[in-house]
Write a protein that holds these residues in place. Structure first.
Motif, short mmCIF file in Angstrom:
data_model
loop_
_atom_site.label_atom_id
_atom_site.label_comp_id
_atom_site.label_asym_id
_atom_site.label_seq_id
_atom_site.Cartn_x
_atom_site.Cartn_y
_atom_site.Cartn_z
N VAL A 1 6.97 1.57 -9.82
CA VAL A 1 5.55 1.51 -9.49
C VAL A 1 4.85 2.48 -10.43
O VAL A 1 5.21 3.65 -10.50
N THR A 2 3.86 1.98 -11.16
CA THR A 2 3.06 2.80 -12.05
C THR A 2 1.66 2.92 -11.46
O THR A 2 1.04 1.92 -11.11
N PRO B 1 0.81 -1.22 0.00
CA PRO B 1 0.00 0.00 0.00
C PRO B 1 0.85 1.28 0.00
O PRO B 1 0.51 2.25 -0.67
N ALA B 2 1.97 1.26 0.71
CA ALA B 2 2.85 2.44 0.73
C ALA B 2 3.50 2.64 -0.64
O ALA B 2 3.66 3.77 -1.09
N PHE B 3 3.89 1.54 -1.30
CA PHE B 3 4.45 1.66 -2.65
C PHE B 3 3.42 2.28 -3.58
O PHE B 3 3.74 3.17 -4.37
N PHE B 4 2.19 1.80 -3.50
CA PHE B 4 1.12 2.35 -4.33
C PHE B 4 0.93 3.85 -4.03
O PHE B 4 0.78 4.66 -4.94
N GLU B 5 0.95 4.20 -2.75
CA GLU B 5 0.72 5.59 -2.35
C GLU B 5 1.80 6.52 -2.89
O GLU B 5 1.51 7.66 -3.27
N TYR C 1 -2.57 0.00 -10.17
CA TYR C 1 -1.14 0.02 -9.89
C TYR C 1 -0.46 -1.22 -10.47
O TYR C 1 -1.03 -2.29 -10.50
N ARG C 2 0.78 -1.01 -10.90
CA ARG C 2 1.62 -2.13 -11.36
C ARG C 2 3.02 -1.92 -10.81
O ARG C 2 3.58 -0.84 -10.94
#
Length: 157
Positions: free
Chosen positions: A92-93, A43-47, A108-109
């Motif tokens: 992270v996209t 979730p932090a990577f996505f954020e 997200y990817r």
């Protein structure tokens, strides 16, 4: 269900999704005892990518506050495919998908340093009144302005 294709269906005639990609290294504080990314860090990577996407399209936290709206996450999903390893570079996209409603659909990817998909996911955020927390059933002006710019091609120049 683990998916490699899009989580959101695109309606005909809507603008192409808007995307931002960040690149970074997996840090010691983000791995488990086996030296792989702890699943709870996704979730932090996505954020991180979502924050950059917000800056690109004008949907920053400051803009939300100024407009008197919030956009809390009401759905979060992640699929894991390959582990990320300590000190590995990864990207992270975050991709914002068009919505006519009072919601943000973001996909997200995560790709490892060799370009393989390490994980995918999505969030759905619903607009609410910042003061009362009540849901907004009509899109707020902030979202309308964003969509107008999006239709005019401002984010794909």
């Amino acid at each position: 269900m683990r998916r490699r294709q899009s989580y959101f269906t695109e309606e005909e005639g809507v603008p192409e999704q808007v995307s931002v990609t960040i690149r970074r290294r997996l840090r010691f504080s983000e791995v488990d005892a086996l030296g792989i990314a702890w699943h709870g860090r996704y979730p932090a990577f996505f954020e991180e990518a979502h924050t950059e996407l917000g800056h690109k399209v004008g949907l920053t936290y400051a803009a939300f506050r100024k407009a008197g709206v919030a956009a809390p996450v009401v759905q979060f999903h992640v699929d894991y495919f390959k582990p990320l390893r300590l000190d590995e570079m990864f990207s992270v996209t975050a991709s914002l998908h068009w919505s006519d409603g009072a919601r943000l659909n973001t996909e997200y990817r995560i790709e490892n340093e060799t370009g393989e998909t390490a994980g995918t996911g999505y969030t759905v955020q619903m607009f609410t009144d910042l003061r009362t927390g009540e849901p907004l059933f009509c899109p707020p002006d902030l979202w309308e302005r964003c969509r107008r710019s999006w239709r005019e091609g401002a984010f794909h120049a």
